[in-house]
Structures are given as C-alpha cells and as structure tokens.
Enzyme design. Sequence first.
Site, short mmCIF file in Angstrom:
data_model
loop_
_atom_site.label_atom_id
_atom_site.label_comp_id
_atom_site.label_asym_id
_atom_site.label_seq_id
_atom_site.Cartn_x
_atom_site.Cartn_y
_atom_site.Cartn_z
N GLY A 1 -9.38 -13.51 -65.02
CA GLY A 1 -10.63 -12.83 -64.70
C GLY A 1 -10.48 -11.33 -64.86
O GLY A 1 -9.45 -10.75 -64.47
N GLY B 1 -13.08 -8.96 -64.06
CA GLY B 1 -14.08 -8.17 -63.34
C GLY B 1 -13.35 -7.13 -62.51
O GLY B 1 -12.18 -6.80 -62.77
N PHE C 1 -27.96 0.95 -46.48
CA PHE C 1 -27.90 -0.42 -46.95
C PHE C 1 -28.05 -1.36 -45.76
O PHE C 1 -27.91 -0.92 -44.61
CB PHE C 1 -26.58 -0.67 -47.71
N GLN D 1 -24.84 -17.31 -49.78
CA GLN D 1 -25.82 -16.26 -49.49
C GLN D 1 -27.08 -16.37 -50.36
O GLN D 1 -26.99 -16.49 -51.58
CB GLN D 1 -25.20 -14.88 -49.71
N HIS E 1 -30.06 -14.10 -51.41
CA HIS E 1 -30.45 -12.69 -51.42
C HIS E 1 -31.96 -12.60 -51.24
O HIS E 1 -32.71 -13.36 -51.87
CB HIS E 1 -30.03 -12.05 -52.75
N LEU F 1 -31.92 -10.65 -60.03
CA LEU F 1 -31.74 -9.87 -58.80
C LEU F 1 -32.41 -8.50 -58.85
O LEU F 1 -32.31 -7.78 -59.83
CB LEU F 1 -30.23 -9.67 -58.59
N GLU G 1 -30.69 -4.57 -53.29
CA GLU G 1 -30.99 -4.13 -51.94
C GLU G 1 -31.19 -2.61 -51.91
O GLU G 1 -31.75 -2.07 -50.95
CB GLU G 1 -29.81 -4.53 -51.03
N ARG H 1 -28.75 -9.75 -44.80
CA ARG H 1 -29.44 -10.54 -45.82
C ARG H 1 -29.86 -11.92 -45.33
O ARG H 1 -30.94 -12.39 -45.66
CB ARG H 1 -28.53 -10.69 -47.05
N HIS I 1 -27.19 -16.20 -54.30
CA HIS I 1 -26.62 -14.96 -54.80
C HIS I 1 -25.10 -14.87 -54.72
O HIS I 1 -24.47 -14.29 -55.59
CB HIS I 1 -27.24 -13.80 -54.00
N GLU J 1 -14.63 -12.47 -55.30
CA GLU J 1 -15.53 -13.52 -54.81
C GLU J 1 -14.88 -14.90 -54.80
O GLU J 1 -15.21 -15.74 -53.97
CB GLU J 1 -16.83 -13.56 -55.63
N ARG K 1 -22.39 -11.96 -46.05
CA ARG K 1 -21.82 -10.71 -46.54
C ARG K 1 -22.84 -9.59 -46.46
O ARG K 1 -24.02 -9.79 -46.79
CB ARG K 1 -21.37 -10.88 -47.99
#
Lengths: 557, 318
Positions: A10, A12, A114, A227, A229, A239, A242, A273, A337, A361, A372
């Site tokens: 991965g 990311g 947030f 979750q 969202h 999406l 937020e 959330r 989400h 994740e 979260r």
Amino acid sequence: MIDHDVLIIGAGLAGLRAALCAKEQGVDVAVVTKVHPVRSHSNAAQGGINAALTDRGDDWRDHAYDTIKGSDFLGDQDAIEVMCREAGDEVISMENMGAIFNRDENGNLGTRNFGGQREARTFFVADFTGQALLHVLYEQIVKAGAFVYEEWFVLSLIVRDGKCGGVVMMDIKTGKIEVVRAKAVILATGGLGRVFEPSTNALICTGDGMSLAYRAGAELMDMEMVQYHPTTLKGSGVLLSEAARGEGAYLLNSENERFMLKYAPEFKELASRDVVSRCEQTEIDEGRGIDGCVLLDVRHLGEKYINERLSQIRELGIDFANVDMVKEPVPVMPGMHYAMGGVKADIDGKTAVPGLYAAGEVACISVHGGNRLGANSLLDTLVFGRRSGIHAAEMVKSVKHLSIDDSAAQDDIKQINQLLSNEKNESFGKVRLDMGTGMKKHLGVYRDQSSMEKALELVKDIKERAKSIYVADKTKTFNTNLMFSIELGFMTECAEAIAASAIQRQESRGAHTRTDKPDRDDENWLKHILVTKAEESHDISFLDVIITDWEPVIRQY
Amino acid sequence: MEVIFKVQRFDPESTDLVSHFQEYNVQLTDSSTVLDGLIKIREEDDGTLSLRCSCRAAICGSCAMRINGEAGLACNTKIIDVMPQDGSPIVIEPAGNLPVIKDLIVDFQPFWAKFKAVEPWLQPGDIQPEGEYIAPEEDMVHLAGVVSCILCGACVSDCTVLEVDDSFLGPAALAKAYRFSRDPRDESDDQRLAQLNEPGGVWDCTRCMKCVEVCPKGVDPMDRIMLLREKVMDAGHNNTSGARHANAFAKFLKNSGWLDELKLPVMSFGIFNIKAMIGLIPLGIKSQLAGKRPPIFHHKLSSAKEIKKIFEKVESKK
C-alpha cells in the site's frame, strides 16, 4: 524470488510514511501497490489533520479526550495518548517536507474547526488536505529513491510456523506472479468501503489487507464499527468534506430548520459523525427529509470564502449533483465512509502474527473505537505509519529470512486458474452490488437483531456465489477482470467479519446503533470484539478496552 | 436513456496488434458520468474492457482519457455534456502522447520520468526552523492552485508540442516545477531555473492553450509555464532563442508600436547562427513570392509614444 528487508503493501499516507521512516533507518525497503502511489485513496481526505500544538495554547490531552469521547469510550486510551501526543511533530514534519498548509495572519499554520472537538485544531490545505499530503510524501519517496512496485497486486501473505515471511504478488501489467521474501511486511492497504454500496470510498478500497491478514491468522477487531459520514451526495455517494460544516455550513430539513440545534445544542452541526448521521437519519425517517436527504447549506459563507476554502466541494456539487453551492443548498445523506475496525495492531503496528505489521485504516490500533473524529484518520496514518516503519526496520536487523521458495505461489496460481476456468455464471459486478446494497440495508446507521441476522445470511450466500465468478478476460496484460474477482473474495471475508462482530454486540455504542438495544452498556460492553478465521467459519473473542485517565461518562454534544 | 459508446480497444496479446473500435449501448440517467457508463459496460456487458479508475470524484487522477477527441476525466464528465445531439456515439479513446498498453490503459512511465526530472520536492535552505516555516497565506493560497494538480495526464495527452517532440518536459512536469520555484520556502531556484531554460524546458511551449482547456482541476499549466519564463529571464538567462524572441518582441513594440517581422527571427535566433539563418531563406523566398514579405523599412506607429509610456510604467513597477 526477490528478497527485501521490509515490504510495505500500500502506498497511501500510512504506507509511504512507513517506507520513508524505514528507509531512514538504513534497511532495504520496498513498497508494493496495486495503483500508482498518487492514485491511493488517502487523496480523498479533504478536511484536514488534527494536532494540538502546545505553542498555540492547545493541549494534546484535550485532543485525546475529544477523541476518546468521539470513540464512545471504545478507543484504547493508551494508543490514543500516543497518537495525540505525537500529532504536533507529525504535522510540522509534513510542513517541513513541503506541505503547503493554509496559514494564519502571521504566516504560522492556520486551523479550522472540525466535528466533535472543543478547539480549532485541524490543520488543512484548502479542502484537499489528503491529496496535498500524499503528493508531498510521494515526492519524498522519489527523493529518497525507495523502490516501488507500481501496479502489483498482492495475492497472499506467506506464513510459516505462524510467522509472516513475505508475500505472493502479481504484476498487473504482465500477469507475472512473484514470490517476495520479507523479514517484515507492513500492511497499509486502507479500508474496505466497497463492501458497502453506496460508499464514499474509491473502487480500490476492497479490504485486501484485512482479508490477507485474516487468512494469515491475524485478528480483526471492532469490525462492527462502520462509519457513516453525514454529508455524502445522493446517488453516487461522493463525499462532501466535514470542512464545510467546520467552516460554518448548516444542515437543514424539509422545514428549513437547523435540526442539529435540538439534538446537539452545544456542538450543533459539528457533533461527532455518528451523532450527526443518526440525527439526519431520524429526520429522514420521521418525514422531514427531502427525497431521502437533508440539505447542506453554505450560501451564507459567500462566494469568495467558498472558493478559497471549499473549492473542491463546490466543484463536486456542480459535477456530481448539478448544484452550485454558492447559489443553493445541496442534498446530502449519511453514507458509508470508514472502517474503525481492522487488523488488531499495537502502538508499533505489530499484529498477532510475528513479522506482520499494520498501519492506517487497515489497522485497528483502536484509536477510533466506536466512531472516528474527522481529521483523525490522516493523523492515524502518519503517526502509526511512522511508528511501524521504524519498529519494523529495527526488528529486521536481528532476524533472517524464513525458508521460503517459489512453491509458495502454488495455491494462488491454482486459485487463479480455477477462476479463469469458471463457466459463464455469476458476474463480479452483480455479486458485489448485491453484497454492497445488502450490507448497507442490514448494517446501516440503524440496525437490529433481525437485520443483522439477515446480513449474516447474505454474507453466507455471497461467499458461495463469489466462488463461481466468471472471468471473461483470459489475457495476462492488465487483466482487471481477474483482479476484481480476487478482490471480491477479499471483500466477502470483510463482510463476514463485520456481520459476525455486529451481531455479538448487545448494546448501542458509537456507529453501532441498535434500535432494539438503544442504550450503551458500560458494565458489560467496554469490550472489543475480535474475529479470527477458523476452518469453516470464524471464532469470536473479547478484549477489555484500555482505560488510562478518562472514565466513561454519558456522551453529549 | 440509451447511450452509445464507441470505445477504442487494443489487445496486446492479439496476433494482429491493431486497435479497433467497439460499440456498446448502455442505459444511463441524466446524472450519469462517462465513467458510470464505462463501469456499467465492464460489469454488465463486457468484462474484458480495461481502464484505470478509482475515486470517482476527480481526485485520484486515474481515469484521464480522450472523450470525443479531447482529454478529460471520465469520472467528472457528464454524459449529457458530451452526447452528440444527432444520436451518434460518444467516442472514447486512451489518453494521447503516451504508449497504449491495453484498451484505455496507457503507459505512464514517460510521464513519471519527466515528473522526476524536475526534482519535484521541496529544497529548502540549510537553516531548519524550530517549528513550521513562516510563510504568507496568500502565497500558500496561490500555490494551492498548482498543488491541486492530480497528475492525471490530461494536459500531456493533448499537448500539441509533445505530439511532435517528446523531449519536451510537458505541461504537468513544468507546472510542478513552478510549484517549487514559487514556494517561498524553496531555495533551489538558481539550479531549477537553469535546468528549465534548457531545450525541452519552458521555451518549448507553443502557447496553444490546449493544456489549460483540458485540465480538469483548473491548474492552468500554460500560465505557470509563462510565469516560469519570466522567472528564468529575471534570473538572467537571456541567451536562448526564446528569451531573445521575447526581448526582441518587447523592444520593437516599445520603440515603434509595430512588430518588425523581418528582424524578429534574426534577433530571436541570433545573427551569427548561420544554420538558422540559412534555414530561414526558403521561408523568405516563399513569403516574397506570395507577396507577404514584411516591409523592409520599418515604420513607427503614430501612437508609439503612448505605447512607450505604458512600457515604462510597467517596467518601473517591476
């Protein structure tokens, strides 16, 4: 066969951060990713990254408490302390490497509000923070010269005597299958959003890492915590960050009422959330929705401000909902989400399988618990990506490669040949869609015993159907058709773990809200649920939540 | 509604190695995107169709391709915007200027090689700050306009220079170079700008605007290249035909208000550049024969004084 000291799956934020830190330790590092690194799903994180900077009068303990409260007291407090204490350094490191965070009037890093937090501690790059950070880390990877297997797909982890010693992977470009030995493997494969339909997640988020680890004997934890969202676009489920609410957006029902004022008088639209999504669903269910949605309204912020701070969101509204948010509110609904659950790992990323690490994740270090907070996911990827990279690099200095040869690929080759020889029968698209819509229906914002039983039945059926997927493409070059069919196998296992965990939890906590058991039960359920793979199905076990300084209290926003 | 897609197919494992078009009829809605259509084909009709796509929200940059001959992201292109009125199909082809691997998948290696060639990472000075670097918000907001580039390759696909000269760094890599050159924290300008002044760099852009038109994120690569040209010249790199061309252009306008097209190529290439001068002869003969030779005696525009004043005003502000 190829050898590496540390192999990271991965590319990311978690994967690249791990790679960079492991490389700095002077060991041999390689990254394998099924898409080019800059295509990774960290891109999609829009709003920002949380950190309590002490020189700004903030305190990491306050951030920790907001996170713990946000998790509905399911998060492990020792891990949350680590994440929040190290957040400031991580944000500064990213800035020093080149991230162009928005500034305040003095040229210092600026913050925005947030959800679920009492301080404005979210650092941001307009509304594409994830993309901006991902590109910076990729730039650093290029600079450091870390080797990346671009567009290679990991088929399985190689386990010998309970230890992880490498992977079997396929070059998507040529179909070539390769056995790679590694003294440490770090999973950084992201989430499992495609198990649900719709989902905000990219098409690549197919739970590969969770399934790979599950098959290798690792534990999956908190899988019932999915979750939803509060602001995803109708239809496509795209999406809307937020950040919109962080910058002051309102949520309105069909009566033009800011309904969050009655549910969360203090935090309003910026409650956590799970809370906001439940309120929206209640409004919709009680007939105050508009075509299954509520409205997100930013008009009062003005065009200039919207363009500076929320330009991508405005574009998304125009492109995907035909709505210019400067002029009119946009319909939104709760959408799947994020997976709070994942491969159980400790604060150094270590899993139950020696040699196997997890970060981001894919992992469940349990910093998010039952829910979260927005802008804690980027933080999670960086802090625990770094820690697992450093720890793995240190560990490999004192171990040898396991004795593995090319025969380790036998099972995967057999599976691929099996898939390629399936008769015309089930199609990947149909089976995935049935799984996704079913999972959303039975394990949505609200669930109950009967819906969860249906989810388990659904999963059983889907697992069976997934075995007979017809692969139309028989070529070796970029056979995405074959790859999707293998990914479907990964997804069905994640679905099974989610449904199996959900039905265990006899209370409502965080994202797991049961209409038939609406209360939180701290006496019996301050516990994580763990799933491990068994011969035919799975085993369930429980683990107490780690509480350090903060005893659970009633959660109000 | 029914939508017809005409998709370019290429199977590298076929015997003839020739691409061909294949038509698909797909049921879609008013709000569908081109990507929705292609995914529907892939999942319901023809599993062999290969393309890259991931986020569906115009942020990962995977699905750049040519839609009716122009590069764009399949995921943020609405069907109703590209569906021809006469019922003819929407034509889908792979991105241009990069080798095709299979169907709509192209080889991005040349793209990444150019990306890497501009040393795309922050190169700050030796003094590390205690915390973050102090930087003005307006600079960061300005840079955000370039940082929002998702490296999808749409600009490279349709770049008219790359079509004829693959040594050009191209709009994406140059926009990236600008992003660092303009960053107040970066101190490598001397070396960056010298590199960008070389052949294949900023002077190879023909300002056709194609990259600006097709960029799905509003990055305006060409504008960034023009800003880089200014920076390159401000740094004293005036010894290229591009810089001389720009300087000559300005000089003529400032002095006479006209462009002296006869002297412009001479001044751009340099009078002692014998090879280039000889190369100009056929063009000169051609224009003479066509009666389009620029006048030998250059005249001043009657309002030249006014123009000169504008120049002086702008120059004094620099």
